[in-house]
Design a protein around this motif. Structure first.
Motif, PDB file in Angstrom:
ATOM      1  N   LEU A  41     -26.551 -23.760  -1.072  1.00 20.04           N
ATOM      2  CA  LEU A  41     -26.719 -23.207  -2.437  1.00 20.04           C
ATOM      3  C   LEU A  41     -26.683 -21.883  -2.327  1.00 20.04           C
ATOM      4  N   LEU A  42     -26.152 -21.454  -3.767  1.00 23.09           N
ATOM      5  CA  LEU A  42     -26.228 -20.090  -4.140  1.00 23.09           C
ATOM      6  C   LEU A  42     -26.887 -19.924  -5.397  1.00 23.09           C
ATOM      7  N   GLN A  43     -28.156 -18.982  -5.490  1.00 23.05           N
ATOM      8  CA  GLN A  43     -28.483 -18.764  -6.910  1.00 23.05           C
ATOM      9  C   GLN A  43     -28.117 -17.273  -7.192  1.00 23.05           C
ATOM     10  N   ARG A  44     -27.422 -17.217  -8.087  1.00 21.69           N
ATOM     11  CA  ARG A  44     -27.030 -15.986  -8.560  1.00 21.69           C
ATOM     12  C   ARG A  44     -28.249 -15.071  -9.636  1.00 21.69           C
ATOM     13  N   PRO A  45     -28.560 -14.033  -9.618  1.00 18.86           N
ATOM     14  CA  PRO A  45     -29.740 -13.353 -10.483  1.00 18.86           C
ATOM     15  C   PRO A  45     -29.559 -14.100 -12.016  1.00 18.86           C
ATOM     16  N   GLY A  46     -30.737 -14.480 -12.317  1.00 18.89           N
ATOM     17  CA  GLY A  46     -31.067 -15.359 -13.622  1.00 18.89           C
ATOM     18  C   GLY A  46     -30.228 -16.363 -13.961  1.00 18.89           C
ATOM     19  N   GLN A  47     -29.525 -17.138 -12.945  1.00 11.66           N
ATOM     20  CA  GLN A  47     -28.993 -18.168 -12.958  1.00 11.66           C
ATOM     21  C   GLN A  47     -29.476 -19.594 -12.325  1.00 11.66           C
ATOM     22  N   SER A  48     -29.161 -20.730 -12.465  1.00 17.40           N
ATOM     23  CA  SER A  48     -29.433 -22.010 -11.586  1.00 17.40           C
ATOM     24  C   SER A  48     -28.604 -21.914 -10.415  1.00 17.40           C
ATOM     25  N   PRO A  49     -29.323 -22.422  -9.284  1.00 16.35           N
ATOM     26  CA  PRO A  49     -28.485 -22.646  -8.208  1.00 16.35           C
ATOM     27  C   PRO A  49     -27.311 -23.685  -8.393  1.00 16.35           C
ATOM     28  N   GLN A  50     -26.437 -23.011  -7.432  1.00 20.60           N
ATOM     29  CA  GLN A  50     -25.065 -23.914  -7.390  1.00 20.60           C
ATOM     30  C   GLN A  50     -24.779 -24.438  -5.930  1.00 20.60           C
ATOM     31  N   LEU A  51     -24.194 -25.631  -5.947  1.00 22.77           N
ATOM     32  CA  LEU A  51     -23.823 -26.166  -4.645  1.00 22.77           C
ATOM     33  C   LEU A  51     -22.534 -25.423  -4.190  1.00 22.77           C
ATOM     34  N   LEU A  52     -22.600 -24.985  -2.814  1.00 22.84           N
ATOM     35  CA  LEU A  52     -21.368 -24.277  -2.329  1.00 22.84           C
ATOM     36  C   LEU A  52     -20.813 -25.248  -1.341  1.00 22.84           C
ATOM     37  N   ILE A  53     -21.623 -25.795  -0.511  1.00 25.37           N
ATOM     38  CA  ILE A  53     -21.091 -26.609   0.772  1.00 25.37           C
ATOM     39  C   ILE A  53     -22.082 -27.849   0.806  1.00 25.37           C
ATOM     40  N   TYR A  54     -21.393 -28.931   1.215  1.00 20.23           N
ATOM     41  CA  TYR A  54     -22.373 -30.100   1.274  1.00 20.23           C
ATOM     42  C   TYR A  54     -22.064 -30.843   2.557  1.00 20.23           C
ATOM     43  N   SER A  55     -23.044 -31.501   3.229  1.00 20.57           N
ATOM     44  CA  SER A  55     -22.643 -32.014   4.345  1.00 20.57           C
ATOM     45  C   SER A  55     -22.270 -31.130   5.488  1.00 20.57           C
ATOM     46  N   VAL A  56     -23.025 -30.027   5.608  1.00 22.05           N
ATOM     47  CA  VAL A  56     -22.652 -28.886   6.601  1.00 22.05           C
ATOM     48  C   VAL A  56     -21.506 -28.341   6.612  1.00 22.05           C
ATOM     49  N   SER A  57     -20.264 -28.917   6.277  1.00 26.33           N
ATOM     50  CA  SER A  57     -19.122 -28.045   6.087  1.00 26.33           C
ATOM     51  C   SER A  57     -18.115 -28.397   5.089  1.00 26.33           C
ATOM     52  N   ASN A  58     -18.651 -29.356   4.101  1.00 25.86           N
ATOM     53  CA  ASN A  58     -17.713 -29.657   2.963  1.00 25.86           C
ATOM     54  C   ASN A  58     -17.520 -28.694   2.030  1.00 25.86           C
ATOM     55  N   LEU A  59     -16.500 -28.075   1.363  1.00 26.93           N
ATOM     56  CA  LEU A  59     -16.470 -27.009   0.227  1.00 26.93           C
ATOM     57  C   LEU A  59     -16.467 -27.856  -1.043  1.00 26.93           C
ATOM     58  N   SER A  61     -15.984 -28.649  -4.782  1.00 24.16           N
ATOM     59  CA  SER A  61     -14.813 -28.240  -5.590  1.00 24.16           C
ATOM     60  C   SER A  61     -15.021 -27.010  -6.523  1.00 24.16           C
ATOM     61  N   GLY A  62     -13.903 -26.198  -6.306  1.00 23.06           N
ATOM     62  CA  GLY A  62     -14.102 -24.844  -7.114  1.00 23.06           C
ATOM     63  C   GLY A  62     -14.672 -23.511  -6.393  1.00 23.06           C
ATOM     64  N   VAL A  63     -15.205 -23.935  -5.307  1.00 20.82           N
ATOM     65  CA  VAL A  63     -16.062 -22.645  -4.235  1.00 20.82           C
ATOM     66  C   VAL A  63     -14.829 -22.195  -3.603  1.00 20.82           C
ATOM     67  N   PRO A  64     -14.767 -20.727  -3.504  1.00 20.54           N
ATOM     68  CA  PRO A  64     -13.748 -20.083  -2.636  1.00 20.54           C
ATOM     69  C   PRO A  64     -13.691 -20.605  -1.303  1.00 20.54           C
ATOM     70  N   ASN A  65     -12.487 -20.475  -0.468  1.00 23.38           N
ATOM     71  CA  ASN A  65     -12.480 -20.876   0.591  1.00 23.38           C
ATOM     72  C   ASN A  65     -12.965 -19.923   1.613  1.00 23.38           C
ATOM     73  N   ARG A  66     -13.460 -18.724   1.004  1.00 28.23           N
ATOM     74  CA  ARG A  66     -14.027 -17.613   2.282  1.00 28.23           C
ATOM     75  C   ARG A  66     -15.470 -17.994   2.562  1.00 28.23           C
ATOM     76  N   PHE A  67     -16.073 -18.977   1.813  1.00 23.95           N
ATOM     77  CA  PHE A  67     -17.173 -19.826   2.274  1.00 23.95           C
ATOM     78  C   PHE A  67     -16.967 -20.931   3.165  1.00 23.95           C
ATOM     79  N   SER A  68     -17.741 -21.012   4.309  1.00 25.80           N
ATOM     80  CA  SER A  68     -17.471 -22.131   5.414  1.00 25.80           C
ATOM     81  C   SER A  68     -18.875 -22.364   6.032  1.00 25.80           C
ATOM     82  N   GLY A  69     -19.209 -23.642   6.272  1.00 27.86           N
ATOM     83  CA  GLY A  69     -20.259 -24.060   6.795  1.00 27.86           C
ATOM     84  C   GLY A  69     -19.854 -24.684   8.190  1.00 27.86           C
ATOM     85  N   SER A  70     -21.041 -24.434   9.185  1.00 27.32           N
ATOM     86  CA  SER A  70     -20.908 -25.186  10.410  1.00 27.32           C
ATOM     87  C   SER A  70     -22.119 -25.576  11.075  1.00 27.32           C
TER      88      SER A  70
END
Lengths: 112, 113
Positions: A41-59, A61-70
């Motif tokens: 998850l990413l929490q930007r200043p003053g904002q709610s957390p947002q989901l970036l990646i789920y189940s280790v490596s699944n991006l 929807s709407g999250v840029p593909n510069r993010f990756s999980g392993s």
């Protein structure tokens, strides 16, 4: 309870730099159903957390593909390939394999 | 578009209770679980519990049993969390999160006399 240890606690980066965040679990996060419920998850200043990646490596929807999980079992990594200004904030790993669900302490990404 | 609209910030006296709401739109309310998460000032995130509206089933973090009560009204697509016997330790921002994919804007609860 599962303890998630994130490193580093703070990360300074320049725009365009690639960075990685580690999340280590005190127990295997491989569920009996075969999935591994480790999210980022990413929490930007003053904002709610947002989901970036789920189940280790699944991006998410709407999250840029510069993010990756392993990773697997107890060791996981979030990589940002080319930091952009909008990526600044606090990154959290969280696990939903074992109740109670738990979160890492967070990694603050700052501009160098 | 999925949206979770939480109720407004609260200032409450020690020992009192507070009930907050989380109105969902843009998806079928009963399809997924609704989670509640606490973020204390300058602190990280804690999972409080989960409600599955379809079958009205709840599960709680042991730490919050007796403190938090989760309910849901399927007719209005709204989830609720009540916090009881409030102390200064309960001062925090509380989020609802649909399946952790979507999060409400948070409710700041301040416990003060």
């Amino acid at each position: 309870d599962v303890v998630l240890t994130q490193t580093p606690p703070t990360l300074s980066a320049t725009i365009g730099q690639s960075v990685s965040i580690s999340c280590r679990s005190s127990q295997s996060l491989l569920d009996s159903d075969g999935d591994t419920y480790l999210n980022w998850l990413l929490q930007r200043p003053g904002q709610s957390p947002q989901l970036l990646i789920y189940s280790v490596s699944n991006l998410e929807s709407g999250v840029p593909n510069r993010f990756s999980g392993s990773g697997s079992e107890t060791d996981f990594t979030l990589k940002i390939s080319g930091v952009e200004a909008e990526d600044l904030g606090v990154y959290y790993c969280m696990q939903a394999t074992h109740a109670p669900y738990t979160f890492g302490a967070g990694t603050k990404l700052e501009l160098k | 578009e999925v949206k979770l609209q939480q109720s407004g910030d609260e200032l409450v006296r020690p020992g009192a209770s507070v009930k907050m709401s989380c109105k969902a739109s843009g998806y079928t309310f009963t399809d997924y679980a609704m989670h509640w998460v606490k973020q204390s000032p300058g602190q990280g995130l804690e999972w409080i519990g989960t409600i599955i509206p379809l079958i009205d089933t709840t599960s709680y973090n042991q730490k919050f049993k007796g403190k938090a009560t989760l309910t849901a009204d399927k007719s209005s697509n709204t989830a609720y969390m009540e916090l009881s016997r409030l102390t200064s330790e309960d001062s925090a921002v509380y989020y609802c999160a649909w399946s952790f994919d979507y999060w409400g804007q948070g409710v700041m609860v301040t416990v003060s006399s």
